[in-house]
Design an enzyme around this catalytic site. Structure first.
Site, PDB file in Angstrom:
ATOM      1  N   GLY A 225       0.779  -1.236   0.000  1.00 45.59           N
ATOM      2  CA  GLY A 225       0.000   0.000   0.000  1.00 45.59           C
ATOM      3  C   GLY A 225       0.808   1.282   0.000  1.00 45.59           C
TER       4      GLY A 225
ATOM      5  N   SER B 203      -4.861  10.715   8.501  1.00 45.86           N
ATOM      6  CA  SER B 203      -6.008  10.261   7.715  1.00 45.86           C
ATOM      7  C   SER B 203      -7.017  11.393   7.615  1.00 45.86           C
ATOM      8  CB  SER B 203      -6.666   9.062   8.398  1.00 45.86           C
ATOM      9  OG  SER B 203      -7.950   8.822   7.843  1.00 45.86           O
TER      10      SER B 203
ATOM     11  N   TYR C 268     -10.107   4.293  15.202  1.00 50.25           N
ATOM     12  CA  TYR C 268      -9.062   4.600  14.217  1.00 50.25           C
ATOM     13  C   TYR C 268      -8.989   6.107  13.988  1.00 50.25           C
ATOM     14  CZ  TYR C 268      -7.013   4.942   9.505  1.00 50.25           C
ATOM     15  OH  TYR C 268      -6.269   5.287   8.410  1.00 50.25           O
TER      16      TYR C 268
END
Lengths: 267, 262
Positions: free
Chosen positions: B18, B146, B159
């Protein structure tokens, strides 16, 4: 790394000195044909000549973007633009004016100079980008947009509007191949900042300091930043080249702070 | 543009696939010697071998950064390769500690495990390698955050909260590094087409043409999905010595997914 900018045509507004000139030089070094813009033909031509002498492809467009006639002239001269860097701006007075000194007319003039000029160039150059399915709109804002100081409120507010309009534009563009982002410089060593620094030496008792020591003093006291120096136009040019690159196609609606840690909040 | 990364040493955590693998490859192409980190020896070695075949320098360090012992193993493995540690540390390893569940059913252990896996994992490596960076007067600490850190969605709150903490921690770190030559920044990807996301798409009957009407509450951005290379490009740019005036920043590479201004 090849940033993939060869053959792109870039207009950098307000590039007859300072940050704009630095951006124009770096885009040209990456292979862009650049259009240097300013209000003073002689100063713009001097920057253009230095780019040409370095092997770059360059044109000049002269006009005041605070009005439609000037914007029309600049857009006509610029032609089909792939990368639009809206850098022209600044305060009607100086960004160090106090609240009491900033007249209503100055608030309007500063908004016109920063937001109006960017909006005018976007209106004129975006249709062609959309048609070609590729484009970059990069608006130069300021650390003062997200971390205002007690002075120059007209300037901070106008730059906050620049960040806000950029975010709106990214949404309006959707997945058409054109992205919109802002780059927010902190304190940068432009001719204007150099003059300000020189003016500080005597009142602050900094006459004996060399340039590096002077910058350390300023970044420890008057403009607290973390890297111990004032930024250079190349610091901003590097970020603009990165955002302009086709490799940044997934970046849109972002505000990139290049400020040595001057803005203290998280973003 | 020469990013002036030739000869720098870069450790990219979670680089056996990734975003991490793309960052390791791109840093190696720019002339860095890289350490590929993962938990699975075969996968990490595959990425390292690919870099070597392309003419780059790559080593492997294995271990689970979510545990003190695992982190110690990684630190020891990196020091065995580079006694002075890396110049560039990309804290990319992370993810949720569990599959998506209803908010109120997420156990204490999952919240804490996600925090370990994202935040404490990065802290362990920063503590280990920062002193040598400071002593050399140059370093890059790049945290991968993120979009969900700034714009949470209903799922995986453990998360998202950990990623929000990553960005916050990175700013505090930048403030401790004043004048040191070491910078700390976060790169916050939006939805990125990694193998893990491809699996999730397959499971939901969707594909790379993901859009706002496909059950994610309209969180897609103007550009629907990114590639690992999109994120790697931003990481390389920040790693460059040319980015010495960037610190305490969060660079969003999310196709406009986060709706608010920053």
């Amino acid at each position: 790394m090849d940033l993939g900018l060869t053959g792109k045509r870039a207009l950098v507004t307000g590039s007859s000195s300072g940050i704009g000139a630095g951006i124009a030089r770096m885009l040209a070094a990456e292979g862009c044909a650049v259009v240097v813009h300013g209000r003073d033909a002689a100063r713009a031509e001097a920057v253009a000549r230095s780019i040409r002498d370095a092997g770059g492809e360059v044109d000049c467009a002269i006009g005041d973007l605070a009005g439609d006639a000037g914007a029309d002239a600049v857009a006509a001269r610029a032609g089909a633009i792939d990368v639009l860097v809206n850098n022209a701006g600044g305060a009607a007075g100086t960004s160090a004016q106090s609240w009491a000194q900033v007249e209503l007319a100055a608030w309007i003039e500063t908004y016109q100079g920063n937001v109006g000029s960017a909006a005018r160039m976007i209106q004129r150059l975006l249709p062609g980008m959309r048609q070609r399915g590729w484009g970059r709109i990069i608006n130069i804002a300021s650390a003062a947009a997200t971390q205002p100081i007690a002075f120059g409120p007209d300037y901070g507010a106008a730059k906050a509007a620049v960040i806000n309009l950029t975010s709106s534009l990214a949404k309006a563009l959707g997945p058409c191949g054109v992205t919109a982002n802002s780059v927010s410089p902190g304190i940068i060593l432009t001719p204007a900042v150099e003059r300000w620094l020189d003016g500080l030496r005597e009142p602050m008792g900094w006459q004996g300091l060399d340039q590096a020591a002077l910058e350390r003093k300023v970044t420890e006291t008057m403009v607290p930043t973390l890297v111990g120096r004032i930024g250079r136009v190349e610091d901003i040019g590097h970020a603009v080249c990165m955002v302009a690159s086709p490799a940044s196609g997934y970046m849109t609606g972002a505000n990139i702070r290049i400020d040595g840690g001057q803005v203290q909040s998280i973003n | 543009m020469d990013l002036r990364l030739t000869g720098k040493r870069a450790l990219v955590t979670g680089s056996s696939s990734g975003i991490g693998a793309a960052a390791a490859r791109m840093l190696a192409e720019e002339g860095c010697a890289v350490v590929v980190h993962g938990r699975d020896p075969a996968r990490a070695e595959t990425v390292a071998a690919g870099i070597r075949e392309a003419g780059g320098t790559a080593h492997v360090a294995l271990g689970d950064l979510a545990t003190p012992d695992g982190a110690d193993a990684v630190i020891a493995a990196v020091r065995a390769i580079w006694p002075d540690g890396p110049d560039i540390l990309v804290n990319n390893a992370g993810g949720s500690a569990a599959s998506p569940q209803a908010w109120e059913e997420i156990a204490d252990e999952t919240w804490l495990a996600s925090y370990q896996k994202n935040v404490v994992a990065a802290v362990r490596l920063i503590r280990a390698f920062l002193p040598a960076m400071k002593a050399r007067g140059w370093g890059r600490l790049i945290q991968v955050g993120s979009a969900s850190g700034a714009q949470p969605v209903p799922v995986l709150p453990d998360y998202a909260a950990a990623k929000a903490a990553i960005n916050n921690m990175s700013v505090a770190l930048a403030r401790t590094l004043a004048g040191s030559g070491v910078t700390a920044n976060t790169v916050s990807p939006g939805r990125t087409l990694t193998p893990a996301v491809e699996r999730a798409f397959a499971g939901r009957g969707a594909n790379a043409a993901w859009s706002a009407d496909q059950g994610d509450g309209g969180s897609a951005g103007a550009v629907a999905i990114g590639t690992p290379e999109d994120i790697a490009f931003a990481i390389c740019t920040i790693a460059s010595p040319r980015s010495g005036f960037v610190t305490g920043a969060n660079i969003r590479v999310d196709g406009g997914q986060v709706k608010g201004v920053n």
